[in-house]
Motif scaffolding. Structure first.
Motif, short mmCIF file in Angstrom:
data_model
loop_
_atom_site.label_atom_id
_atom_site.label_comp_id
_atom_site.label_asym_id
_atom_site.label_seq_id
_atom_site.Cartn_x
_atom_site.Cartn_y
_atom_site.Cartn_z
N PRO A 137 0.94 -1.32 0.03
CA PRO A 137 -0.06 -0.14 0.04
C PRO A 137 1.00 1.27 -0.10
O PRO A 137 1.93 1.37 0.67
CB PRO A 137 -0.77 -0.03 1.28
N ALA A 138 0.25 2.32 -0.44
CA ALA A 138 1.12 3.71 -0.62
C ALA A 138 2.24 3.81 -1.46
O ALA A 138 2.98 4.91 -1.60
CB ALA A 138 1.42 4.19 0.89
N ARG A 139 2.22 2.77 -2.66
CA ARG A 139 3.21 3.09 -3.70
C ARG A 139 2.25 4.19 -4.74
O ARG A 139 1.40 4.00 -5.08
CB ARG A 139 3.33 1.72 -4.29
N VAL A 140 3.25 5.03 -4.90
CA VAL A 140 2.89 6.00 -6.07
C VAL A 140 3.89 5.90 -7.21
O VAL A 140 5.16 6.40 -6.81
CB VAL A 140 2.41 7.55 -5.46
N ASN A 141 3.72 5.57 -8.20
CA ASN A 141 4.71 5.35 -9.38
C ASN A 141 5.93 4.60 -8.71
O ASN A 141 5.73 3.30 -8.39
CB ASN A 141 5.11 6.74 -9.98
N GLU A 142 7.01 5.38 -8.70
CA GLU A 142 8.25 4.54 -8.32
C GLU A 142 8.61 5.09 -6.63
O GLU A 142 9.80 4.66 -6.24
CB GLU A 142 9.52 4.92 -9.08
N SER A 143 7.56 5.47 -6.30
CA SER A 143 7.98 6.20 -4.61
C SER A 143 6.94 5.31 -3.65
O SER A 143 5.93 4.91 -4.14
CB SER A 143 7.49 7.39 -4.58
N TRP A 144 7.57 5.27 -2.44
CA TRP A 144 6.47 4.79 -1.32
C TRP A 144 6.19 5.95 -0.68
O TRP A 144 7.20 6.81 -0.20
CB TRP A 144 7.30 3.68 -0.42
#
Length: 141
Positions: A32-39
């Motif tokens: 959860p909370a992955r956005v594109n290549e970021s956590w």
């Protein structure tokens, strides 16, 4: 300054360094909370609750971040009030139950969204007296 939450934007080097619901997250598609290549989780400072964490989901996270992360303190309305002054992971905030040595985020998140062994960290402000000082939190203008 009132800080209620921690906002994380970590460029994770190896997504497979986490297990979600007991399964290795080899592609980073389970966390959860992955956005594109970021956590990009938001954590409530008082008790270590990862906000908007899916009920029933567990995670054992051991992400190598090194110098590829940004971290902010947020107020009650989730507005940024301070930014971490350093390049390294703020361990008191993101390493609970182990030592990340500034390069790792180490957390175990339970099915209730709470970080195991969480202890509310002390917020230390950056003095602003030395532009090379990379410790503490700097107020956001």
């Amino acid at each position: 300054m009132q800080a209620t939450y921690l906002e994380v934007c970590a460029q994770v080097r190896y997504w497979e360094d986490a297990t979600v619901n007991g399964a290795e997250d080899t592609e980073g598609t389970l966390i959860p909370a992955r956005v594109n290549e970021s956590w990009r989780p938001v954590i409530r400072l008082a008790d270590g609750l990862v906000m908007d964490w899916p009920q029933g989901t567990t995670a054992d996270i051991h992400y190598k971040v090194c110098d590829a992360g940004e971290y902010w303190l947020l107020d009650d309305e989730r507005k940024r009030v301070a930014k971490w002054a350093g390049f390294y992971v703020p361990g008191d905030f993101l390493c609970h139950g182990d030592n990340g040595y500034g390069d790792y985020i180490i957390l175990k998140v339970g099915a209730d969204g709470l970080i195991e062994k969480y202890r509310a960290p002390k917020i230390e402000m950056n003095c602003g007296c030395d532009e090379d000082d990379q410790s503490g939190w700097a107020l956001v203008a």
